[in-house]
Motif scaffolding. Structure first.
Motif, PDB file in Angstrom:
ATOM      1  N   UNK A   1      -4.756   1.607  -6.103  1.00 12.98           N
ATOM      2  CA  UNK A   1      -4.318   2.958  -6.469  1.00 12.98           C
ATOM      3  C   UNK A   1      -2.984   3.261  -5.803  1.00 12.98           C
TER       4      UNK A   1
ATOM      5  N   UNK B   1      -1.435  -0.412   9.864  1.00 15.83           N
ATOM      6  CA  UNK B   1      -2.628  -1.035  10.450  1.00 15.83           C
ATOM      7  C   UNK B   1      -2.732  -2.508  10.069  1.00 15.83           C
TER       8      UNK B   1
ATOM      9  N   UNK C   1       0.073   3.990   1.256  1.00 13.67           N
ATOM     10  CA  UNK C   1      -0.194   4.715   2.503  1.00 13.67           C
ATOM     11  C   UNK C   1       0.479   4.007   3.680  1.00 13.67           C
TER      12      UNK C   1
ATOM     13  N   UNK D   1     -12.974  -4.591  -0.003  1.00 11.62           N
ATOM     14  CA  UNK D   1     -13.153  -3.148  -0.200  1.00 11.62           C
ATOM     15  C   UNK D   1     -12.972  -2.426   1.134  1.00 11.62           C
ATOM     16  N   UNK D   2     -12.127  -1.373   1.127  1.00 13.17           N
ATOM     17  CA  UNK D   2     -11.945  -0.550   2.320  1.00 13.17           C
ATOM     18  C   UNK D   2     -13.242   0.189   2.584  1.00 13.17           C
ATOM     19  N   UNK D   3     -13.555   0.662   3.787  1.00 13.06           N
ATOM     20  CA  UNK D   3     -12.609   0.846   4.878  1.00 13.06           C
ATOM     21  C   UNK D   3     -12.148  -0.459   5.553  1.00 13.06           C
TER      22      UNK D   3
ATOM     23  N   UNK E   1       0.874  -1.179   0.000  1.00  4.10           N
ATOM     24  CA  UNK E   1       0.000   0.000   0.000  1.00  4.10           C
ATOM     25  C   UNK E   1       0.904   1.220   0.000  1.00  4.10           C
TER      26      UNK E   1
ATOM     27  N   UNK F   1      -9.979   0.718  -1.917  1.00  5.99           N
ATOM     28  CA  UNK F   1     -11.210   1.496  -1.745  1.00  5.99           C
ATOM     29  C   UNK F   1     -12.067   1.454  -3.003  1.00  5.99           C
ATOM     30  N   UNK F   2     -11.518   0.920  -4.094  1.00  8.52           N
ATOM     31  CA  UNK F   2     -12.238   0.912  -5.378  1.00  8.52           C
ATOM     32  C   UNK F   2     -13.090  -0.346  -5.515  1.00  8.52           C
ATOM     33  N   UNK F   3     -14.288  -0.315  -4.988  1.00  7.05           N
ATOM     34  CA  UNK F   3     -15.173  -1.472  -5.044  1.00  7.05           C
ATOM     35  C   UNK F   3     -16.111  -1.389  -6.231  1.00  7.05           C
ATOM     36  N   UNK F   4     -15.558  -1.414  -7.416  1.00 10.00           N
ATOM     37  CA  UNK F   4     -16.370  -1.286  -8.630  1.00 10.00           C
ATOM     38  C   UNK F   4     -16.349  -2.593  -9.402  1.00 10.00           C
TER      39      UNK F   4
ATOM     40  N   UNK G   1      -0.166  10.552   6.232  1.00  9.07           N
ATOM     41  CA  UNK G   1      -0.552   9.354   5.480  1.00  9.07           C
ATOM     42  C   UNK G   1      -2.000   8.961   5.797  1.00  9.07           C
TER      43      UNK G   1
ATOM     44  N   UNK H   1     -13.690  -3.242 -11.926  1.00 13.82           N
ATOM     45  CA  UNK H   1     -12.342  -3.389 -11.367  1.00 13.82           C
ATOM     46  C   UNK H   1     -12.207  -4.739 -10.656  1.00 13.82           C
TER      47      UNK H   1
ATOM     48  N   UNK I   1       3.075   9.854   9.583  1.00 17.83           N
ATOM     49  CA  UNK I   1       1.994   8.883   9.752  1.00 17.83           C
ATOM     50  C   UNK I   1       0.627   9.579   9.736  1.00 17.83           C
TER      51      UNK I   1
ATOM     52  N   UNK J   1      -3.059  -3.053  -2.395  1.00 14.80           N
ATOM     53  CA  UNK J   1      -3.902  -1.924  -2.808  1.00 14.80           C
ATOM     54  C   UNK J   1      -3.880  -1.817  -4.340  1.00 14.80           C
TER      55      UNK J   1
ATOM     56  N   UNK K   1     -12.823   7.570  -3.616  1.00 14.63           N
ATOM     57  CA  UNK K   1     -13.055   6.241  -4.211  1.00 14.63           C
ATOM     58  C   UNK K   1     -14.487   5.785  -3.951  1.00 14.63           C
TER      59      UNK K   1
ATOM     60  N   UNK L   1     -17.203   4.868  -6.636  1.00 14.19           N
ATOM     61  CA  UNK L   1     -17.838   3.541  -6.664  1.00 14.19           C
ATOM     62  C   UNK L   1     -19.338   3.667  -6.924  1.00 14.19           C
TER      63      UNK L   1
ATOM     64  N   UNK M   1     -10.140   7.271   0.325  1.00 18.32           N
ATOM     65  CA  UNK M   1     -11.349   6.505   0.623  1.00 18.32           C
ATOM     66  C   UNK M   1     -12.616   7.289   0.251  1.00 18.32           C
TER      67      UNK M   1
ATOM     68  N   UNK N   1       0.097   4.593   6.658  1.00 17.60           N
ATOM     69  CA  UNK N   1      -0.968   4.371   7.638  1.00 17.60           C
ATOM     70  C   UNK N   1      -1.625   3.001   7.449  1.00 17.60           C
ATOM     71  N   UNK N   2      -1.934   2.666   6.189  1.00 17.52           N
ATOM     72  CA  UNK N   2      -2.589   1.371   5.933  1.00 17.52           C
ATOM     73  C   UNK N   2      -1.625   0.216   6.144  1.00 17.52           C
TER      74      UNK N   2
END
Lengths: 127, 226
Positions: free
Chosen positions: A54, A16, A10, A101-103, A8, A81-84, B128, A87, B125, A52, B139, B143, B136, A12-13
């Motif tokens: 993107x 986590x 990010x 799909x995120x979150x 990813x 995050x792209x739940x299409x 980010x 895709x 952080x 990820x 996106x 979606x 999110x 941050x992701x």
């Protein structure tokens, strides 16, 4: 210990998801873009990948195709995050084993990882 | 139909379906719901506005149009975090999230699952986490639109800046190719009432593709609640 690569852009992701996986007893390696993911996969051949879509430099779908070219058995889960529909279809056609799909949902992530690795384990027994 | 015609048609459908059950509100609700789940906090959607803005007067015009009626403490000099993303495919344009630095610090605590007040400055952080929030929100918005188009709609990776509100907004405009005198600005507020936390979500259709607001049937100003 089973090794999982978290990809990813990010930080941050990555943090986590890595924390969650380490808590469940997995070894984690990280990559910050698709190009680094392909390179790291070739070097370390992790048991599964959470990736990820993107991302800069090389997106997750391109990286997925390249990883699967190198290792047709690669277990890659897309976490995006792209739940299409279009895709999701593209990712599954390129060989993704699951699509989340995120979150961020710890329970869904762990179920998916365990499902993919269990499949891995069962294939190993059959072979 | 050419790619450009398709792009104009999609923006036109979004901008002219603004009733609560319409495409724009559905996509905005989807974006707000994802953000609410991400931070595990309730969020209200308020104050959806579509405005035709003279390109060189963005900041002033937005003030004239009473864009900030839920946040009287905001002014030109408010230190603001801006998260920028681009959209291509059938929906060319820019998206942006803006929030005051104080609200951004609060948001980082939620995102990192820390006690409110823990984060006192934006480190890598925290930046980010806020960028991921931008990714999110946009996106999730895309979606919902893609359910209608059945074609993929993808954002760029996010970029972030911290500066005075006026500079953050002006930066978005400088990224736009000047081909028309006016720009369409869509803005909606996501509010956490309990903590008076306010996030603005902005969309700017690419004027080099969609042309003038009149071409899309957009008047000077429109406001609704989804």
């Amino acid at each position: 210990m089973l090794k999982i690569m978290v990809v990813d852009d990010a930080q941050f992701m990555r943090l986590r998801v890595s924390k969650l996986l380490i808590k469940h007893g997995y070894e984690v390696v990280e990559a910050g873009d698709g190009a680094a993911a392909v390179q790291t996969y070739r070097q370390l051949k992790p048991d599964a990948v959470l990736m990820d879509i993107t991302m800069p430099i090389k997106d997750g779908l391109t990286a997925l195709s390249e990883i699967r070219q190198f290792d047709p058995q690669a277990k890659v889960i897309m976490l995006t995050a792209l739940g299409q529909q279009a895709i999701v279809l593209k990712a599954m056609q390129a060989g993704a084993k699951d699509f989340l799909v995120k979150p961020f949902d710890p329970e869904r992530i762990m179920k998916s990882v365990q499902k993919v690795l269990k499949r891995n384990y069962e294939l190993g027994i059959r072979n | 139909m050419t790619m450009t015609q398709q792009q104009i048609e999609l923006w036109s459908k979004i901008l002219n379906n603004t009733e609560p059950g319409g495409l724009l509100c559905r996509a905005v609700r989807h974006a707000a719901q994802s953000l609410s789940e991400m931070v595990n906090q309730p969020l209200q959607i308020k104050n959806l506005k579509i405005v035709a803005v003279p390109l060189n007067e963005l900041v002033d015009t937005i003030y004239d149009n009473d864009f900030w009626d839920h946040s009287s403490s905001i002014n030109y000099e408010t230190e603001t975090v801006g998260i920028y993303l681009l959209v291509g495919d059938d929906l060319p344009g820019q998206a942006m999230l803006t929030l005051s630095v104080n609200d951004a610090l609060y948001m980082v605590d939620w995102l990192l699952e820390e006690r409110p007040g823990t984060t006192t400055k934006l480190d890598s952080l925290g930046c980010s986490a806020l960028s991921e929030m931008g990714n999110l929100v946009l996106s999730s918005f895309l979606n919902a639109i893609a359910e209608f188009t059945h074609d993929p709609l993808r954002p760029s990776p996010p970029a972030m800046m911290v500066d005075m509100l006026a500079t953050v907004l002006q930066t978005a405009v400088t990224l736009i190719e000047v081909v028309t005198d006016e720009l369409i600005v869509i803005k909606v507020d996501f509010i956490n009432v309990e903590n008076s936390l306010l996030i603005h979500f902005w969309l700017l259709p690419d004027p080099s593709i969609v042309g003038s607001p009149q071409k899309l049937g957009i008047g000077k100003s429109f406001s609704t609640n989804c």
